[in-house]
Design an enzyme around this catalytic site. Structure first.
Site, PDB file in Angstrom:
ATOM      1  N   GLY A  80      44.279  42.704  41.260  1.00  0.00           N
ATOM      2  CA  GLY A  80      43.901  43.147  39.945  1.00  0.00           C
ATOM      3  C   GLY A  80      42.461  43.595  39.846  1.00  0.00           C
ATOM      4  N   THR A  81      41.975  44.260  40.876  1.00  0.00           N
ATOM      5  CA  THR A  81      40.619  44.756  40.731  1.00  0.00           C
ATOM      6  C   THR A  81      40.339  45.797  41.798  1.00  0.00           C
ATOM      7  OG1 THR A  81      38.357  44.044  40.394  1.00  0.00           O
ATOM      8  CG2 THR A  81      39.467  43.156  42.282  1.00  0.00           C
ATOM      9  N   THR A  82      39.362  46.667  41.494  1.00  0.00           N
ATOM     10  CA  THR A  82      38.775  47.490  42.549  1.00  0.00           C
ATOM     11  C   THR A  82      37.276  47.485  42.339  1.00  0.00           C
ATOM     12  OG1 THR A  82      40.654  48.958  42.252  1.00  0.00           O
ATOM     13  CG2 THR A  82      38.916  49.709  43.715  1.00  0.00           C
ATOM     14  N   LYS A 113      32.692  43.082  35.715  1.00  0.00           N
ATOM     15  CA  LYS A 113      32.863  42.699  37.112  1.00  0.00           C
ATOM     16  C   LYS A 113      31.580  42.800  37.912  1.00  0.00           C
ATOM     17  CE  LYS A 113      37.702  43.600  37.056  1.00  0.00           C
ATOM     18  NZ  LYS A 113      38.894  44.179  37.650  1.00  0.00           N
ATOM     19  N   SER A 210      42.575  44.865  45.047  1.00  0.00           N
ATOM     20  CA  SER A 210      43.914  45.402  45.303  1.00  0.00           C
ATOM     21  C   SER A 210      43.890  46.922  45.401  1.00  0.00           C
ATOM     22  CB  SER A 210      44.867  44.964  44.189  1.00  0.00           C
ATOM     23  OG  SER A 210      44.394  45.438  42.956  1.00  0.00           O
TER      24      SER A 210
END
Lengths: 287, 192
Positions: A80-82, A113, A210
């Site tokens: 759930g992140t880039t 983030k 991800s």
């Protein structure tokens, strides 16, 4: 379960004369639950929300073999992140998305983030949000104390090494941290990748999360050391935008930061979907 | 969703494999005849197979009965086809929407993967974002909506629900079925 009380107490007790490196930066400052076998209990409670359902079943079947449980504890994904960061001639570029998912439900489209460590260092958040936020803020305090004691700015290498040592002592406790420490010091732009498994890697570009395979595609294709500032920022933005498009668990807004000798600056904050439509229109116009 | 002598079906057009989006134009809503629309969610291969299967069955029906199938009969046909695979089911959730009879009364039907039918009067939802869809449809649904208003409501419901589901989006299509015909419109959805 974990409290900040013991951490603050420790710092308050140490005086300037009593500068003992051991107690100051000693690990195991976080309290453990007051039960038998706290290590195994901690292993069974993994930080990521979506694993909690499985872990409740784990507690019921506590007779299961240790190997099986250990394997399950080590299964974690920076889902759930880039996030990405790269260094180039003129500084460091950090770009992140802002989506948090719990399973397939989008919990939030506006997660921060990027956590500032100090005026010239940024840390990125991937994995368990609470873990990253706490340890990066803790790193910020340690760096500040170092500056006050030694009258010089801490280097990115030293700061990342401190975080690495702290995280290594919490290895296998089920923490989930996949953070990049990005900054600019006397050696120039620096970038380190810190993991809750205890790895610390130095490179000129990283992408975590991800959506990182999709971001790497764009990043690797366009990366050069001698980019101009606009090109570098655009590259970071495009890479995250591509990742938000391709990866379902990344999205929200694309935030881009730049770090040079004057410190870090937030460059832009664009909606990921709008950015994609804009890039599509530009491509159509070119044709 | 049902309105006054009209029904609307809307869906997204994403085809993905776990977290990766593979295609943006996979259409899952099919026209059976001028009175019936049929939408499916679930395993893509089963959607494609059943599309061909129902097309075949409907062609045969038209030739034998020399008339168009009514939505209610078609819904029962779907349920029977799905139950025939009771112990090795098709992994889909179908939705049937149509206009029944001389006075074009709206007809809605949803079934589960083995053909348990349900005939609600207001709206039916299916897919990975069905819980969000259910909530938002419940909020915005009104009885006896005209086609234009129905289109607005259905579009907003779909967009809102799709924005809260990581696995939906990347393009959407809305069909509104009235006695004058089918209007199809594509909506601008988030591509993240």
């Amino acid at each position: 379960m974990f409290t900040l009380g013991s951490v603050l107490d420790n710092d308050f007790k140490s005086t300037i004369e009593d500068f003992s490196f051991e107690t100051e930066f000693s690990t195991n400052q976080l309290m453990l639950p007051n039960i038998e076998k706290p290590f195994e209990f901690a292993q069974s409670i993994i930080g990521l929300e979506k694993d909690l359902q499985e872990n409740e079943n784990q507690l019921m079947f506590h007779q299961q073999k240790k190997e099986e449980r250990k394997e399950r504890a080590l299964i974690k994904g920076y889902k759930g992140t880039t996030t990405l960061a790269f260094i180039y001639e003129k500084g460091t570029v950090v770009a992140v998305d802002s989506r948090a998912t719990s399973g397939q439900y989008i919990a939030s489209q506006s997660v921060q983030k990027v956590v500032p460590v100090n005026e010239y260092m940024l840390g990125t958040l991937a994995g368990g949000a609470a873990d990253c936020q706490f340890f990066l803020a803790h790193l910020g305090r340690i760096c500040n104390l170092y500056e006050l004691r030694n009258n010089e700015k801490i280097s990115v290498a030293a700061a990342s090494k401190l975080l690495n040592n702290i995280l290594y002592s919490y290895r296998n406790y089920g923490l989930s941290v996949g953070s990049m420490i990005c900054g600019y010091d006397t050696r120039g732009p620096q970038l380190y990748y810190i993991d809750s498994d205890g790895s610390r890697l130095k490179n000129s570009l990283f992408s975590v999360g991800s959506g990182s395979p999709f971001a790497y595609g764009v990043l690797d294709a366009g990366y050069r050391w001698d980019l101009s500032k606009e090109e570098a920022l655009d590259l970071g933005r495009r890479a995250i935008c591509a990742a938000t498009f391709k990866d379902s668990y990344s999205g929200g807004t694309v935030k881009v930061y730049h770090i040079d000798e004057n410190g870090w600056v937030k460059i832009s904050d664009d909606d990921a979907s709008e950015l994609w439509y804009r890039y599509e229109e530009k491509e159509k116009k070119k044709k | 969703m049902a309105g006054k002598n009209c029904v609307a079906i809307a869906g997204d057009t994403r085809f993905g494999v776990r977290n990766q989006t593979v295609a943006l134009d996979s259409n899952r809503i099919f026209k059976i005849n001028n009175r019936t629309l049929f939408g499916m969610t679930g395993l893509n291969t089963d959607i494609l197979t059943l599309r061909e299967s129902f097309k075949f069955q409907m062609n045969l029906y038209n030739l034998e009965e020399e008339r168009e199938i009514s939505p209610k009969t078609f819904a029962h046909n779907v349920a029977q086809t799905l139950y025939s695979k009771r112990f090795g089911p098709y992994f889909i959730t179908p939705i049937i929407a149509g206009l029944e009879g001389e006075d074009y009364t709206p007809f809605l039907c949803a079934t589960d993967l083995i053909g348990a039918m349900e005939f609600p009067k207001s709206f039916v939802v299916a897919g990975t974002g069905e819980e969000s869809l259910m909530g938002v449809c419940e909020t915005f649904y009104k009885e006896n909506m005209e086609p234009e208003e129905l289109f607005e409501v259905v579009s907003q419901c779909l967009l809102a629900a799709v924005d809260r589901d990581a696995l939906s989006g990347w393009g959407s299509v809305v069909h509104v079925l009235t006695k004058d015909g089918i209007t199809t419109k594509r909506l601008r959805t988030r591509k993240d």
